[in-house]
Design an enzyme around this catalytic site. Structure first.
Site, short mmCIF file in Angstrom:
data_model
loop_
_atom_site.label_atom_id
_atom_site.label_comp_id
_atom_site.label_asym_id
_atom_site.label_seq_id
_atom_site.Cartn_x
_atom_site.Cartn_y
_atom_site.Cartn_z
N ALA A 89 0.86 -1.17 0.00
CA ALA A 89 0.00 0.00 0.00
C ALA A 89 0.90 1.23 0.00
CB ALA A 89 -0.86 -0.02 1.26
N GLY A 112 0.47 -5.18 0.65
CA GLY A 112 -0.68 -5.19 -0.24
C GLY A 112 -0.37 -5.81 -1.59
N GLU A 118 -0.69 -9.34 -1.11
CA GLU A 118 -2.12 -9.63 -0.90
C GLU A 118 -2.87 -9.68 -2.22
OE1 GLU A 118 -2.30 -6.57 2.25
OE2 GLU A 118 -3.44 -8.06 3.38
N GLU A 128 4.16 -5.72 6.93
CA GLU A 128 3.38 -4.68 7.59
C GLU A 128 3.74 -4.51 9.06
OE1 GLU A 128 2.18 -6.85 5.45
OE2 GLU A 128 0.62 -5.98 4.17
#
Ligand code: 3H9
Length: 695
Positions: free
Chosen positions: A63, A102, A105, A125
């Site tokens: 992210a 992310g 993910e 993270e």
């Protein structure tokens, strides 16, 4: 068509390319672009399957961290990934570079994953004080089991492609061109009518009842003070105990809690600060650098050897110089012993050990340093000795060589003036053990040339250190601040606290050890010798003799003699209360007519830490550190200041500078001591209602 995500078809396979340099962070524009491109691909009748691939150097590395803290914008990453997972065409993630957070993910939302052999994937993270918040904690356990997922999520360490393949995360490793390989892979799936594989529909395999409690117990000590690792465990537990939707809801709740936590704010600050320190203010990005191919090191003691290892491990040849052959032999065997210990822990192969050792040569003559591009002096901490060394280096070093001193306290300008080329002299202050500690304080003297400063900063990264540029003053940034704290610690004990109490308070705050355990580790003789030197040579500034001197004089030098402020059992580094030290403390108080008082933990914490903040403010004022974040990084990597507090100055901003100033003022009124005189910068910031971060 979105600028950052494009869609095209190669024959019968659709390709979505993400292009958001440098690391393809999943910003709002990328998320929006991904949805648009996805719809295009799904609507494209000619496309039998879709491939998602990163443009440039990597698959998305996560992210966009810069967006955290801003108002959320739709589509969110979980929405995008849900859409990918629900698509009615097969979707294949094709990974190169680092698919992190992310980014990984997204791959878990795809049906299949392939990668280049040199790619890495992971969920880091936790290092930002967060957890994978786009379904990662729910999908990964469904793919590789809860135990393996826990390890990957809580450790946050990316894994290499081969390991990912072995774990069942990757379906194939692509040799040669990634896109071509991924297209062929997709085509084969389509030919075979391969099934869609949405992880959300898979069950998690059964786990041992005690898995989560055991895992928690296993990390409790190491992750003390951090919030995220424990939230990560809870999120994975939800994957096991609840259905997918309820698990996702739990993940989202835990993620939101972490996102607004002070721990995550601090860890995100550290992430950017660590990168920011490399960008020295006022230095142009294109400042030329000198080529460092060959390094000379003066001194083969613990420090010299530790420094040498950094270069050897990075493949840079080192020549070590000593006065006696025995010292060289001892130095070389210490380096070998350290490397072999690393190999034993499987952090190095024996070939790597031999490769590093083969780059080491030794000599008894300075004349053999004529080819060195950089020479680092790591001899005894005495100005007289250092000046002699630098005069010699001036004689033998080639014209373009950089001459560095590893001094931790001495005046780099004075050392530079012992040469005819002060512009080539710089400080490189390694922290002990030099092969382990990540911090490198690079000290810029008055005359240090721009390219010399730029070269040592660049080199820091090359040898795996975090380099921070600082100016010349006694103790530079780290030790100058440390010294003030140590003084307070001793004074607190003089007044009535115990060393155990002071150490406990600072350990509880999150530091790896308290001031007295640290003094015992460094050796009480070290500080004592420095004080004795001042008493002999500079009687006007002679420090008062106290119980620490008495302990050192009784040859209680700390861990190395088995006793110092604390006592140590054979082969055990745990500090234990010492009656001898207590007797010395009491004798000192009696001699000084001090009646000890009860001191509460808050006073200990405030005095030890606020004095550091005040000194940090002076350091900024004097320009010794360019920014508050430089001090933060020095304290995190040099002294283990808790990362989840963001570093000394970041922490001060969070406490509130007016609160700190008020206490500093009252300590000043009570003691009249110079150290408690508020730094003018601190007063100005409070008057302007601003923070160190605003400077
Ligand atoms: C996440 O994904 C949360 C999700 O689970 C849930 C969401 C709902 N964002 O390190 P470098 C910048 S959390 C923004 O020098 P390298 C970096 O600041 C994220 N910016 O290069 C630097 O900028 P500048 C999980 C980022 O080759 C530039 O890119 N992901 C981001 O040594 C180059 O970086 C991570 O934690 C980002 N995500 O290393 C991965 N990443 O040039 C964090 C980098 O202005 N990133 N930048 O100084 C890394 O670990 C390393 O940057 C990486 C490259 C290994 C990728």
């Amino acid at each position: 068509m979105s600028e950052v995500v494009s869609y095209r078809r190669v024959d019968d396979i659709g390709v979505l390319v993400i292009n958001n340099p440098p690391v393809n962070a999943l910003s709002h524009a990328v998320r929006e672009g991904l949805l648009v491109a996805l719809e295009q691909g799904l609507a494209d009748d000619q496309a039998r399957a879709l491939v998602i691939i990163g443009g440039g150097r990597t698959f998305p590395a996560g992210a966009d961290i810069k967006e955290f803290g801003q108002a959320p914008k739709s589509p969110s990453l979980p929405e995008v990934i849900d859409r990918i997972e629900a698509a009615d065409k097969l979707i294949i993630a094709a990974v190169h570079g680092t698919a992190l957070g992310g980014g990984m993910e997204i791959t878990l939302g795809c049906d299949y994953r392939v990668a280049r052999a040199d790619a890495r994937m992971g969920l880091p993270e936790v290092h930002l004080g967060l957890l994978p918040g786009a379904g990662g904690t729910q999908r990964l356990p469904r793919l590789i089991g809860a135990k393996a997922a826990l390890e990957m999520i809580v450790e946050g360490k990316p894994a290499k492609a081969a390991k990912l393949y072995e774990a069942g995360i990757l379906d194939d490793i692509i040799d040669g061109d990634l896109e071509a390989g991924a297209l062929a892979f997709a085509r084969k799936l389509a030919d075979d009518n391969a099934p869609a594989r949405p992880l959300c529909q898979r069950a998690v395999s059964a786990v041992k009842d005690s898995l989560f409690a055991d895992f928690r117990a296993g990390i409790e000590k190491k992750k003390r003070g951090f919030l995220a690792p424990f939230h990560c465990i809870e999120a994975v537990r939800a994957a096991v105990e609840r259905d997918f939707d309820a698990g996702v809801a739990c993940e989202r709740e835990l993620f939101a809690e972490l996102l607004s936590s002070p721990e995550s704010a601090a860890q995100r600050h550290v992430f950017f600060a660590e990168r920011e320190v490399a960008k020295v203010p006022g230095r142009a990005k294109d400042t030329p650098k000198r080529d460092i191919q060959q390094v000379g090191i003066i001194g083969a003691g613990t420090m010299g050897g530790g420094i040498a290892m950094n270069f050897l491990s990075a493949g840079i040849p080192v020549t070590m110089v000593e006065m006696k052959q025995e010292a060289l032999d001892r130095g070389v065997s210490l380096i070998r012993k350290n490397y072999e210990a690393t190999a034993k822990k499987e952090r190095m192969t024996s070939e790597q050990v031999e490769k590093a050792m083969a780059k080491l040569s030794t000599t008894l003559s300075y004349d053999d340093l004529g080819d060195a591009d950089l020479i680092i002096e790591a001899v005894f901490e005495s100005m007289k000795v250092k000046k002699q060394v630098f005069a010699e280096l001036d004689r033998v070093a080639k014209k373009s060589a950089i001459l560095a001193t590893n001094t931790s306290t001495l005046d780099v300008d004075e050392i530079a003036n012992a040469t005819s080329r002060p512009q080539d002299v710089v400080g490189m202050h390694f922290f002990s053990p030099a092969n382990v500690m990540k911090l490198l304080e690079n000290v810029r003297g008055k005359a240090t040339a721009d390219d010399v400063a730029a070269t040592v900063m660049d080199l820091s990264r090359r040898i795996g250190k975090v380099g921070v540029m600082v100016g010349v003053c006694h103790g530079f940034v780290g030790n100058r601040i440390l010294h003030k704290r140590q003084e307070q610690a001793v004074q607190l004990v003089n007044e009535g606290a115990t060393p155990d109490q002071v150490d406990r308070v600072l350990h509880d705050f999150g530091l790896p050890m308290g001031p007295f355990a640290m003094a015992d580790l460094a050796g009480l003789d070290v500080g004592w010798r420095i004080r004795e030197d001042i008493r002999e040579n500079d009687p006007d500034n002679a420090p008062e003799r106290n119980w620490m001197d008495a302990l050192a004089e009784a040859e209680r030098w700390g861990q190395k003699t088995g006793a110092g402020v604390f006592e140590y059992a054979e082969g055990d580094r745990t500090p234990r209360r010492s009656e001898v030290a207590h007797a010395e403390i009491e004798a000192y108080r009696a001699a000084q007519n001090i009646s000890p008082r009860d001191i509460d933990d808050t006073e200990i914490l405030e005095r030890c830490l606020y004095v550091m903040v005040n000194e940090g403010a002076r350091i900024l004022e004097e320009g010794i550190a360019a920014r508050a974040l430089d001090i933060d990084i020095v304290w995190i990597y040099g002294y283990g200041f808790p990362v989840y507090r963001g570093g000394l100055m970041f922490w001060a901003d969070q406490v509130g500078l007016s609160t700190i100033l008020e206490r500093i003022r009252s300590f000043h009124v009570e003691t009249g001591a110079e150290v408690w005189k508020p730094a003018p910068l601190l007063e100005r910031l409070v008057a302007e209602n601003s923070r160190f971060a605003d400077l």
